[in-house]
Design an enzyme around this catalytic site. Structure first.
Site, PDB file in Angstrom:
ATOM      1  N   GLU A 118     -11.482   1.283  -3.718  1.00 19.33           N
ATOM      2  CA  GLU A 118     -10.816   1.671  -2.476  1.00 19.33           C
ATOM      3  C   GLU A 118      -9.519   2.425  -2.797  1.00 19.33           C
ATOM      4  OE1 GLU A 118     -10.143  -2.022  -0.457  1.00 19.33           O
ATOM      5  OE2 GLU A 118      -8.879  -2.822  -2.052  1.00 19.33           O
TER       6      GLU A 118
ATOM      7  N   ASP B 272       0.816  -1.225   0.000  1.00 12.98           N
ATOM      8  CA  ASP B 272       0.000   0.000   0.000  1.00 12.98           C
ATOM      9  C   ASP B 272       0.846   1.270   0.000  1.00 12.98           C
ATOM     10  OD1 ASP B 272      -2.010  -1.899   0.344  1.00 12.98           O
ATOM     11  OD2 ASP B 272      -2.169  -1.565   2.493  1.00 12.98           O
TER      12      ASP B 272
END
Length: 570
Positions: free
Chosen positions: A241, A67
């Site tokens: 997302e 991420d």
């Protein structure tokens, strides 16, 4: 902003409620002493793809560094990653050229910033975004803290290398928040949230709020759904997302991950005349993915997505993102890693250059950059060897704890690093006295010297391979009656079994070694550090794989001690 104590000296100092000392200490009988740790990566892909002078390797961060988020201030780039239940949280790196990255610590490193004690391994810190606001010369890191009662939080600093503020709890639900500073000084937060009424499993929305930089809080009543479901809700897209907002030539661009963070992962892009929409998806979506490629391609890289982009002083753009390198059994033991690609933004929408093709291990060096990876404090990549005699503090940033600070259970003694054991077993979702190092290659050798003599059956020390509390291997020394035993325990989905054990003489130090060749793991031991014996042949690394064990982390190699041992010789 508060000034924060940094661990900069070799003297024993107090750091936010615990002592981290390197003074020589007398060893306690039940303390394990570890020394001479060596980790060597041996992946074939790097042996087959040697670098030329104008090339560098991607991933730029190997092992479980997922991420990624990136920002720039002048010539300085900062990169932050998810950390889940790892302590300290949110590793942060600095670069001036996007190739050579130096670790500068962690964003969340104090008990007041992290509440992980009861978190499972894939809870904790999710999807940080790091941004620089030129209007107040301040860096922000915004993230979701799952568990611990914190939720969505934001921290600030004027210098990412000198500590961050305590977290400010934000008044909204959902996950994956990202902050955006417009060129008129206004600020916004975008994030993933649940829809008012879910139409199918995996249906999510992207929401935006106005943000008050004076009060560091969202402005109540300004929330708005700007993406419902994904690029085309009629196709039932899942898990929109990791949103990020950018502005270029007066247009607002919203980039998101779509498809879930596994086989169907991708990156998509939308455009609008306003920060609050409406947003129109690009007809070229996705702009980054590996999901459509042949499954048996050589040197496969997969699961690409969850990206962030930045411009450079030259006007060129680059993007960082997560992807994985499965082994020969298509298992993901190294976890989600940080990759980089140049981004072409010559047209209306940005596109990752080569992002829809099979990702390659080498990239062309940016103009004027020299590859210094693995030297001068820069992170190594490709095949490399990491050695640590474990005889001085502060520890290398690559050593971490799980759920609690490593400083609470370690000290430096006459012969190496001592671990004072917790009364916690590695199979429990509680803090354990284990010092962890990420697995960074599919093929590796890791070894350590251990001095230890357990006095009771509830004591054990050694090495672990740890995907999570319910999926791991323990390779350690314990006691049965009057004898010491070396054992190998396999825990698969919470069920533990002793794979092998043998009596050992612990009057002398013992060397423990773990080797992996893809899915094949061996656990070896030696009395001289050169001639190793194997304990139980080849065992499968299946339980160390993300796509077997579930969750979001990769395998961690641990130096472990416990006074609540549950692994007993047979």
């Amino acid at each position: 902003m508060k000034k924060h104590i940094r661990l900069l000296t070799l003297a024993a100092i107090s750091l936010a409620g615990f002592t981290y000392g390197n003074q020589l200490q007398a060893s306690s009988p039940d303390n394990a002493i570890f020394s001479h740790f060596t980790y060597t990566g041996q992946d074939k892909v790097y042996n087959d793809n040697k670098l030329s002078a104008n090339e560098f390797y991607s991933p730029i961060l190997q092992g479980c560094y997922p991420d990624p988020s990136i920002c720039r201030k002048g010539n300085d780039y900062y990169l932050a990653c998810s950390s889940f239940a790892v302590y300290p949280g949110v590793p942060i790196f600095h670069s001036t050229d996007l190739v050579n990255w130096k670790p500068i610590g962690h964003v969340l490193e104090r008990p007041s910033q992290l509440k992980l004690q009861n978190c499972k391994i894939s809870e904790g810190i999710y999807a940080p975004t790091i941004r620089y606001n030129p209007y107040n010369d301040t860096f922000y890191m915004i993230t979701t803290h799952i568990g611990g009662g914190l939720g969505n939080i934001i921290v600030k600093t004027s210098d990412p290398a000198k500590g961050w503020s305590d977290p400010i709890k934000l008044n909204f639900d959902g996950i994956d928040p990202s902050i955006f500073f417009d060129d008129d000084g206004k600020a916004y937060i975008v994030h993933n949230d649940a829809p008012e009424q879910a139409l199918y499993e995996g249906h999510r929305v992207i929401k935006i709020w106005e943000y008050d930089v004076q009060t560091d809080q969202i402005i109540a009543g300004t929330d708005k759904v700007i993406v419902n479901g994904g690029v085309d809700i009629t196709k039932k897209p899942i898990w929109i997302e990791a949103p990020h907002l950018y502005k270029k030539e007066g247009k607002y661009h919203l980039m998101c991950a779509e498809g879930g963070t596994g086989d169907n992962h991708s990156e998509v892009i939308f455009i609008s005349d306003s920060a609050t929409g409406p947003f129109v998806p690009s007809k070229q979506n996705p702009i980054l993915s590996q999901r459509h490629l042949p499954p048996n391609r050589p040197d496969k890289v997969d699961w690409a997505g969850h990206a962030d982009i930045t411009d450079t002083t030259s006007g060129k753009w680059y993007g960082v993102f997560l992807a994985v390198r499965p082994n020969e059994c298509n298992r993901v033991n190294t976890g989600r890693e940080t990759y980089i690609l140049p981004v072409d933004w010559s047209e209306e929408f940005p596109v990752f250059e080569g992002g829809m093709q099979a990702l390659q291990p080498k990239l062309k060096m940016p103009d004027g950059v020299k590859n210094q990876t693995g030297t001068n404090g820069f992170v190594p990549n490709g095949n490399f060897t990491f050695t640590d005699n474990l005889n001085s503090l502060p520890l290398d940033n690559r050593w971490v704890g799980i759920r609690d600070a490593r400083e609470k259970f370690i000290s430096i003694g006459e012969n190496g690093l001592q671990i004072t054991p917790y009364a916690t077993d590695i199979t429990e979702a509680r803090p354990t006295s284990t010092l962890f190092f990420r697995q960074q290659h599919n093929c590796f050798t890791a070894s350590v010297n251990l001095q230890y003599k357990p006095t009771a059956e509830n004591e054990l020390a050694g090495m672990v391979c740890y995907q999570k509390e319910s999926f791991n291997y323990v390779f350690g020394i314990t006691r049965k009656g009057n004898e010491c035993y070396l054992l190998l325990q396999r825990t698969n989905n919470g069920k533990s079994e002793i794979v092998a054990n043998t009596p050992v003489d612990m009057q002398q130090p013992l060397y423990l070694q773990i080797q992996a060749e893809g899915d094949k793991y061996t656990f070896n031991y030696s009395t001289d550090g050169h001639s190793f014996k194997n304990l139980e042949g080849i065992v499968s690394g299946d339980i160390l794989s993300t796509n077997v064990a579930g969750g979001f982390t990769g395998n961690m190699i641990g130096l472990y001690a416990t006074s609540a041992n549950m692994a007993h010789p047979q």
